[in-house]
Design a protein around this motif. Structure first.
Motif, PDB file in Angstrom:
ATOM      1  N   LYS A  36      39.426  38.392  36.363  1.00 18.72           N
ATOM      2  CA  LYS A  36      39.135  39.200  35.408  1.00 18.72           C
ATOM      3  C   LYS A  36      39.854  40.639  35.723  1.00 18.72           C
ATOM      4  CE  LYS A  36      34.599  37.522  33.983  1.00 18.72           C
ATOM      5  NZ  LYS A  36      35.006  36.966  32.780  1.00 18.72           N
ATOM      6  N   ASN A  37      41.087  40.495  36.032  1.00 17.78           N
ATOM      7  CA  ASN A  37      42.135  41.270  36.405  1.00 17.78           C
ATOM      8  C   ASN A  37      41.630  42.443  37.399  1.00 17.78           C
ATOM      9  OD1 ASN A  37      43.646  40.564  34.074  1.00 17.78           O
ATOM     10  ND2 ASN A  37      42.439  41.736  32.812  1.00 17.78           N
ATOM     11  N   ALA A  38      41.024  41.676  38.448  1.00 12.98           N
ATOM     12  CA  ALA A  38      40.592  42.597  39.531  1.00 12.98           C
ATOM     13  C   ALA A  38      41.888  42.928  40.605  1.00 12.98           C
ATOM     14  CB  ALA A  38      39.996  41.508  40.771  1.00 12.98           C
ATOM     15  N   ILE A  39      42.029  44.283  40.911  1.00 13.87           N
ATOM     16  CA  ILE A  39      43.058  44.755  41.697  1.00 13.87           C
ATOM     17  C   ILE A  39      43.253  44.396  43.269  1.00 13.87           C
ATOM     18  CG2 ILE A  39      44.078  46.851  42.197  1.00 13.87           C
ATOM     19  CD1 ILE A  39      42.590  48.262  39.831  1.00 13.87           C
ATOM     20  N   ASN A  40      44.296  43.760  43.235  1.00 15.21           N
ATOM     21  CA  ASN A  40      44.686  43.373  44.760  1.00 15.21           C
ATOM     22  C   ASN A  40      45.668  44.358  45.279  1.00 15.21           C
ATOM     23  OD1 ASN A  40      46.617  42.186  43.491  1.00 15.21           O
ATOM     24  ND2 ASN A  40      46.394  40.269  44.491  1.00 15.21           N
ATOM     25  N   LEU A  41      46.306  44.062  46.362  1.00 11.68           N
ATOM     26  CA  LEU A  41      47.375  45.013  46.876  1.00 11.68           C
ATOM     27  C   LEU A  41      48.710  44.848  45.906  1.00 11.68           C
ATOM     28  CD1 LEU A  41      47.822  47.117  48.926  1.00 11.68           C
ATOM     29  CD2 LEU A  41      48.476  45.487  50.501  1.00 11.68           C
ATOM     30  N   PRO A  42      49.300  43.517  45.636  1.00 14.76           N
ATOM     31  CA  PRO A  42      50.295  43.512  44.804  1.00 14.76           C
ATOM     32  C   PRO A  42      50.276  44.072  43.415  1.00 14.76           C
ATOM     33  CG  PRO A  42      50.020  41.558  46.008  1.00 14.76           C
ATOM     34  CD  PRO A  42      48.750  42.209  46.111  1.00 14.76           C
ATOM     35  N   ILE A  78      37.702  41.695  45.834  1.00 20.63           N
ATOM     36  CA  ILE A  78      36.838  41.605  46.971  1.00 20.63           C
ATOM     37  C   ILE A  78      37.302  40.427  47.861  1.00 20.63           C
ATOM     38  CG2 ILE A  78      34.617  41.538  48.150  1.00 20.63           C
ATOM     39  CD1 ILE A  78      33.337  42.927  45.630  1.00 20.63           C
ATOM     40  N   SER A  79      37.691  39.499  47.369  1.00 28.92           N
ATOM     41  CA  SER A  79      38.241  38.348  48.208  1.00 28.92           C
ATOM     42  C   SER A  79      39.372  38.691  48.873  1.00 28.92           C
ATOM     43  CB  SER A  79      38.549  37.186  47.317  1.00 28.92           C
ATOM     44  OG  SER A  79      39.892  37.409  46.784  1.00 28.92           O
ATOM     45  N   THR A  80      40.063  39.670  48.918  1.00 33.39           N
ATOM     46  CA  THR A  80      41.188  40.156  49.865  1.00 33.39           C
ATOM     47  C   THR A  80      40.801  41.159  50.732  1.00 33.39           C
ATOM     48  OG1 THR A  80      42.010  41.983  48.258  1.00 33.39           O
ATOM     49  CG2 THR A  80      42.902  39.768  47.621  1.00 33.39           C
ATOM     50  N   MET A  81      39.459  41.495  50.633  1.00 35.68           N
ATOM     51  CA  MET A  81      39.149  42.701  51.672  1.00 35.68           C
ATOM     52  C   MET A  81      38.405  42.189  52.874  1.00 35.68           C
ATOM     53  SD  MET A  81      37.441  45.317  48.813  1.00 35.68           S
ATOM     54  CE  MET A  81      38.260  45.652  47.297  1.00 35.68           C
ATOM     55  N   ARG A  82      38.689  42.901  53.948  1.00 31.84           N
ATOM     56  CA  ARG A  82      37.857  42.458  55.173  1.00 31.84           C
ATOM     57  C   ARG A  82      37.579  44.077  56.013  1.00 31.84           C
ATOM     58  NH1 ARG A  82      41.514  42.403  59.418  1.00 31.84           N
ATOM     59  NH2 ARG A  82      43.887  42.029  58.682  1.00 31.84           N
TER      60      ARG A  82
END
Length: 274
Positions: A36-42, A78-82
């Motif tokens: 759903k167009n979540a924002i990751n770093l790229p 959130i899957s790319t966060m830690r």
């Protein structure tokens, strides 16, 4: 690869943003529909670059920002966060702010077309725009506290400016969900349309803006941005801006069109230097 100081390089996602033109309107689409167009770093980098390129393109008069396949943006991925120490997350946070700086820096109007979810960073991204068009079943929610965060991407400027400090405080603290229809009634968005019509309506509004005087629109955007100004300071800025516009081709065209009883055809021609 995307280089982040103190971290492993991150692979770029070349298709995470789609860019198309509708005449003088540049449409920038977040394109990660599987999340759903979540924002990751790229996506942060790709979106900032697309906005900066639109700003630099003289043929672009208005920018429309939207999301692919019925969703605007479900927030940060959130899957790319830690958990990370501050020295490792500063560059990541600044990459998000670069997107908002690009929206606020350009003198060109930026219109958000919102369908489906606009959560967390999605709400912040939409509200950073100059105009927000939303479907009646779109959902806005400042959900940062759900993962122990407070918010970024300009939300502490844009949200209270639209709904007031008191309501902004409650929305940010409680993560309240607001549907498109209610969002229109409280001033969170500017136009509410039927589901599936947000992009078409935004393009309609963008066409109206693209036909307007670009120099004057840029002045309006600049004058309404940033910290509140003392009324006397506003008077001085108004004089500076009006005299600049008085010496523009846009102004000359507007006066001529009025005398000839026709619609003006504006173009971003800078004033002559003395």
């Amino acid at each position: 690869m995307i280089e982040i100081p103190g971290q492993e390089p991150v692979p770029a996602e070349p298709d995470s943003v789609r860019v198309t033109d509708e005449g003088a309107v540049r449409v920038i689409t977040l394109n990660r529909p599987h999340v759903k167009n979540a924002i990751n770093l790229p996506l942060r980098f790709a979106l900032a670059e697309a906005l900066e390129q639109a700003d630099a393109d003289a043929g672009v008069r208005v920018i429309v920002l939207t999301g692919a396949e019925g969703a605007f943006c479900s927030g940060g991925d959130i899957s790319t966060m830690r958990r990370q120490p501050r020295n490792e997350t500063t560059a990541r946070a600044q990459a998000a702010q670069r997107v908002v700086r690009a929206i606020w820096h350009t003198p060109k109007p930026v219109v958000a077309a919102v369908e489906g979810p606009a959560f967390g960073a999605g709400t912040a991204l939409a509200l950073a725009c100059d105009r927000v068009v939303a479907a009646s079943d779109a959902t806005f929610a400042t959900t940062f506290t759900g993962v122990g965060l407070a918010g970024d991407m300009g939300i502490f400027a844009s949200l209270p400016a639209r709904v007031g400090v008191s309501r902004a405080r409650q929305m940010l603290m409680l993560g309240t969900r607001v549907k498109g229809a209610e969002a229109g009634s409280i001033g969170l968005v500017d136009r509410v349309v039927d589901p599936g019509e947000a992009l078409a309506a935004a393009l309609e509004d963008a066409a109206t803006l693209a036909a307007g005087p670009p120099l004057a629109l840029g002045v309006i955007k600049q004058m309404l941005s940033g910290e509140p100004r003392h009324p006397l300071a506003v008077l001085d800025l108004e004089v500076r801006n009006q005299t600049m516009l008085w010496d523009s081709a846009d102004f000359a065209e507007g006066v001529t069109a009025f005398a000839e009883k026709r619609r003006p055809v504006f173009g971003a021609t800078p004033p002559q230097e003395n």
